[in-house]
Design a protein around this motif. Structure first.
Motif, short mmCIF file in Angstrom:
data_model
loop_
_atom_site.label_atom_id
_atom_site.label_comp_id
_atom_site.label_asym_id
_atom_site.label_seq_id
_atom_site.Cartn_x
_atom_site.Cartn_y
_atom_site.Cartn_z
N ILE A 1 36.65 18.95 11.80
CA ILE A 1 37.65 18.52 12.77
C ILE A 1 37.73 19.61 13.83
CG2 ILE A 1 40.06 17.97 13.20
CD1 ILE A 1 40.29 16.99 10.36
N LYS A 2 37.48 19.23 15.09
CA LYS A 2 37.55 20.19 16.19
C LYS A 2 38.65 19.76 17.15
CE LYS A 2 32.65 21.31 16.12
NZ LYS A 2 31.40 21.24 16.85
N SER A 3 39.49 20.70 17.50
CA SER A 3 40.54 20.43 18.48
C SER A 3 39.95 20.62 19.88
CB SER A 3 41.71 21.39 18.26
OG SER A 3 42.70 21.15 19.22
N MET A 4 39.91 19.53 20.62
CA MET A 4 39.44 19.57 22.00
C MET A 4 40.67 19.62 22.92
SD MET A 4 36.36 19.53 21.10
CE MET A 4 35.08 19.10 22.24
N ARG A 5 40.45 19.58 24.21
CA ARG A 5 41.57 19.68 25.15
C ARG A 5 42.57 18.53 25.00
NH1 ARG A 5 40.45 19.39 31.29
NH2 ARG A 5 42.29 18.18 31.71
N ASP A 6 42.07 17.30 24.97
CA ASP A 6 42.96 16.14 24.95
C ASP A 6 42.89 15.32 23.68
OD1 ASP A 6 43.75 16.72 27.58
OD2 ASP A 6 42.06 15.58 28.41
N PHE A 7 42.05 15.71 22.73
CA PHE A 7 41.86 14.91 21.52
C PHE A 7 41.28 15.78 20.41
CE2 PHE A 7 38.03 14.67 24.07
CZ PHE A 7 37.01 14.87 23.14
N TYR A 8 41.21 15.20 19.22
CA TYR A 8 40.49 15.81 18.11
C TYR A 8 39.16 15.09 17.95
CZ TYR A 8 44.21 18.75 16.21
OH TYR A 8 45.14 19.73 16.03
N GLN A 9 38.11 15.84 17.74
CA GLN A 9 36.80 15.28 17.43
C GLN A 9 36.60 15.42 15.93
OE1 GLN A 9 33.35 16.20 19.94
NE2 GLN A 9 32.34 16.87 18.07
N ILE A 10 36.50 14.29 15.25
CA ILE A 10 36.41 14.29 13.79
C ILE A 10 35.05 13.75 13.38
CG2 ILE A 10 37.43 13.41 11.66
CD1 ILE A 10 40.08 13.16 13.16
N MET A 11 34.30 14.57 12.66
CA MET A 11 33.00 14.16 12.12
C MET A 11 33.24 13.67 10.70
SD MET A 11 30.65 14.73 14.40
CE MET A 11 29.19 14.65 13.42
N VAL A 12 32.86 12.41 10.43
CA VAL A 12 33.08 11.84 9.10
C VAL A 12 31.77 11.38 8.49
CG1 VAL A 12 35.43 11.12 9.65
CG2 VAL A 12 33.57 9.51 9.95
N GLU A 13 31.71 11.48 7.18
CA GLU A 13 30.61 10.92 6.41
C GLU A 13 31.15 9.69 5.69
OE1 GLU A 13 27.91 12.03 2.50
OE2 GLU A 13 29.10 13.59 3.46
N ILE A 14 30.47 8.57 5.83
CA ILE A 14 30.88 7.34 5.18
C ILE A 14 30.31 7.38 3.76
CG2 ILE A 14 30.66 4.85 5.16
CD1 ILE A 14 30.89 6.91 8.33
N VAL A 15 31.18 7.40 2.75
CA VAL A 15 30.76 7.63 1.38
C VAL A 15 30.55 6.32 0.64
CG1 VAL A 15 31.36 8.71 -0.82
CG2 VAL A 15 31.96 9.85 1.34
N ASP A 16 31.58 5.46 0.61
CA ASP A 16 31.48 4.25 -0.20
C ASP A 16 32.57 3.26 0.18
OD1 ASP A 16 30.43 2.57 -2.14
OD2 ASP A 16 30.58 4.05 -3.75
N ARG A 17 32.37 2.03 -0.23
CA ARG A 17 33.37 0.97 -0.03
C ARG A 17 34.42 1.08 -1.13
NH1 ARG A 17 32.40 -5.07 -1.64
NH2 ARG A 17 34.26 -5.96 -0.78
N VAL A 18 35.68 0.85 -0.77
CA VAL A 18 36.77 0.92 -1.75
C VAL A 18 37.71 -0.27 -1.57
CG1 VAL A 18 36.73 3.41 -2.04
CG2 VAL A 18 38.14 2.42 -0.26
N GLU A 19 38.39 -0.62 -2.66
CA GLU A 19 39.39 -1.70 -2.61
C GLU A 19 40.74 -1.16 -3.00
OE1 GLU A 19 38.30 -5.41 -4.45
OE2 GLU A 19 36.20 -4.93 -4.18
#
Length: 98
Positions: free
Chosen positions: A80-98
């Motif tokens: 998670i990087k704090s930019m000037r006007d937003f956060y840039q979030i890098m996510v890894e998609i792991v699995d489907r959940v219910e």
């Protein structure tokens, strides 16, 4: 689907207008206020969260449980990087959940 023992409860992140594809990585841009709250919550859960899609987007961005699909995606926040006007979030998609 593999059984994973992470937590009984994880933070839920509502992600409108996005398709999350299993075993990929994605960059999300989230507003400062919401991004800060997400960061505070996911740090308590070892950077895991549940991403849910909305059935219909609304302008206010406020949702109730009935607005969300019951099936979501387990995601791992890589950074998670704090930019000037937003956060840039890098996510890894792991699995489907219910």
């Amino acid at each position: 689907m593999n059984e994973m023992n992470i937590n009984n409860e994880l933070s839920v992140i509502v992600i409108p207008d996005k398709v999350l594809i299993h075993e990929t990585k994605m960059t999300l841009k989230i507003g400062k206020k919401v991004g800060s709250k997400i960061y505070q919550r996911v740090t308590k859960d070892n950077f895991y969260a549940i991403a849910l899609a909305v059935k219909e987007d609304n302008i206010e961005g406020l949702y109730s449980e009935s607005d969300l699909y019951n099936v979501g995606t387990l995601i791992k926040i890589d950074s998670i990087k704090s930019m000037r006007d937003f956060y840039q979030i890098m996510v890894e998609i792991v699995d489907r959940v219910e």
